[in-house]
Design a protein around this motif. Structure first.
Motif, PDB file in Angstrom:
ATOM      1  N   ARG A 131     -24.081  19.601 -53.458  1.00  0.00           N
ATOM      2  CA  ARG A 131     -22.757  19.869 -54.008  1.00  0.00           C
ATOM      3  C   ARG A 131     -22.887  20.543 -55.382  1.00  0.00           C
ATOM      4  O   ARG A 131     -23.863  20.307 -56.111  1.00  0.00           O
ATOM      5  N   GLN A 175     -21.391  19.881 -58.050  1.00  0.00           N
ATOM      6  CA  GLN A 175     -21.454  18.812 -59.037  1.00  0.00           C
ATOM      7  C   GLN A 175     -21.997  17.555 -58.379  1.00  0.00           C
ATOM      8  O   GLN A 175     -21.601  17.195 -57.275  1.00  0.00           O
ATOM      9  N   ARG A 176     -22.910  16.885 -59.070  1.00  0.00           N
ATOM     10  CA  ARG A 176     -23.451  15.630 -58.558  1.00  0.00           C
ATOM     11  C   ARG A 176     -22.714  14.468 -59.195  1.00  0.00           C
ATOM     12  O   ARG A 176     -22.181  14.581 -60.290  1.00  0.00           O
ATOM     13  N   HIS A 177     -22.706  13.347 -58.505  1.00  0.00           N
ATOM     14  CA  HIS A 177     -22.004  12.174 -59.014  1.00  0.00           C
ATOM     15  C   HIS A 177     -23.018  11.137 -59.479  1.00  0.00           C
ATOM     16  O   HIS A 177     -23.970  10.829 -58.762  1.00  0.00           O
TER      17      HIS A 177
END
Length: 360
Positions: free
Chosen positions: A71, A73-75
């Motif tokens: 993705r 952005q990573r979480h």
């Protein structure tokens, strides 16, 4: 044109102590020699996967972790996959190492955790779950032992072997939802009703294999997990898995009268038999409505006067949830009874030598 990345092998790791193990996998603290970093090396035995007919589980976990890892952005609340490889006997996943164990062990040591701790960790779980769903992944096996704690005592959701992966699960479901009473189950939600998960945390729609938004079982599990944080057990725990599942189907649980009003109200809105009526589940609810529940943000009379970060976590500032220091771990409303904690191994074995066996 850049060269393709070099595939890691077991020789690239210096193996340390086993930090966890189960029927299918062993987790080893391993150092990746090329950068000196510690990883959790998850080792799965191929023969056991074949014997127990769970090969697909390992493949699903890999696909889910890759989908999340690629993705834009990573979480921070999700375990990250760094390497995956295999040899003739085993599959290997090199994952983030959770240096502070998991929430199940933490809570069981204390009996329960304080209301503010429960609010903080439930909020982090909710935030991670919402990101999952927006990324097209439903976890479907959320439980305290799959909620790991990193070096900063923040959560990392792990173990994606039961996941469901779809491009846009909510949109696909909602497009068919108005006529859901007239279509076959497999046309509404293909493979979202497969029986997966753990009895104490599994949702009623998965037990009955009924049609549902694929995100709804995760929302149910959040309610069970909040109850565990506060009282050290699942709300539906019984002597056997069969009896536990029977209680789930009947929504047979109760909240102690002294339970915090906000926490009680949230659990009642999460633990709803009809998934379409559950807070946080579209189309009747939303992730934003779940985030804005009074348990997290307070009421109009209790809201902070400014946007400053909380110091005691009596409310959640979603913007700084992953930046502010976690609350100190404190015992909650349920404490381990003294005699439970003081029982020694010697007492358990005390009568062993007195046993008489007829040798004739």
């Amino acid at each position: 044109m850049s060269a393709p990345p070099v595939q890691a092998t077991l020789d690239d790791f210096e193996l340390g102590e086993e930090v966890a193990w189960g029927s299918l996998a062993t987790i080893i603290d391993a150092i990746y020699k090329k950068n000196g970093k510690h990883y959790a090396l998850k080792v799965l035995n191929k023969a056991q996967l074949v014997k127990k007919k769970v090969i697909r589980s390992a493949l699903v976990e890999k696909d889910a972790l890759i989908a999340l890892g690629t993705r834009p952005q990573r979480h921070p609340g999700l375990v990250r996959l760094h390497h995956c490889f295999q040899d003739s006997l085993h599959l290997y996943f090199a994952l983030d190492l959770a240096t502070n164990g998991d929430m199940k062990v933490l809570v069981q040591k204390l009996g329960s955790i304080s209301l503010d701790c429960a609010r903080y960790y439930t909020a982090q779980l909710v935030d991670a779950v919402i990101f999952l769903h927006e990324s097209g992944v439903a976890h479907r096996d959320i439980k305290p032992e799959n909620i790991l704690l990193n070096s900063e005592m923040r959560i990392m959701l792990a173990d994606f072997g039961c996941s469901y992966i779809g491009k846009d699960m909510e949109s696909e479901f909602l497009a068919k939802w108005p006529c859901r009473l007239f279509n076959r189950l497999e046309d509404i939600a293909p493979r979202t009703n497969t029986f997966v998960g753990t009895a104490a945390y599994i949702s009623p729609e998965l037990l009955s294999r009924s049609e549902a938004n694929p995100t709804s079982p995760d929302i149910w599990a959040v309610g069970c997990t909040l109850f565990f944080f506060l009282y050290g057990t699942s709300p539906f725990t019984a002597a056997t898995d069969y009896l536990t599942m029977k209680r789930v189907r009947a929504l047979d649980y109760s909240l102690p009268p002294e339970c915090d009003k906000g926490a009680a109200d949230l659990m009642k809105e999460l633990l709803v038999l009809d998934p379409m009526e559950r807070i946080g589940v579209p189309p009747k609810s939303s992730s934003e409505k779940l985030r804005q529940h009074s348990f997290f943000v307070g009421t109009e009379t209790s809201m902070p006067e400014n946007d400053a970060s909380p110091t005691t976590w009596s409310y959640i500032n979603w913007q700084s949830l992953w930046k502010d220091s976690p609350p100190p771990i404190e015992v909650g409303p349920y404490r381990i009874r003294p005699h439970d904690a003081s029982t020694t191994t010697e007492e358990l074995w005390s009568g062993f030598e007195s046993l008489q066996v007829n040798s004739d």
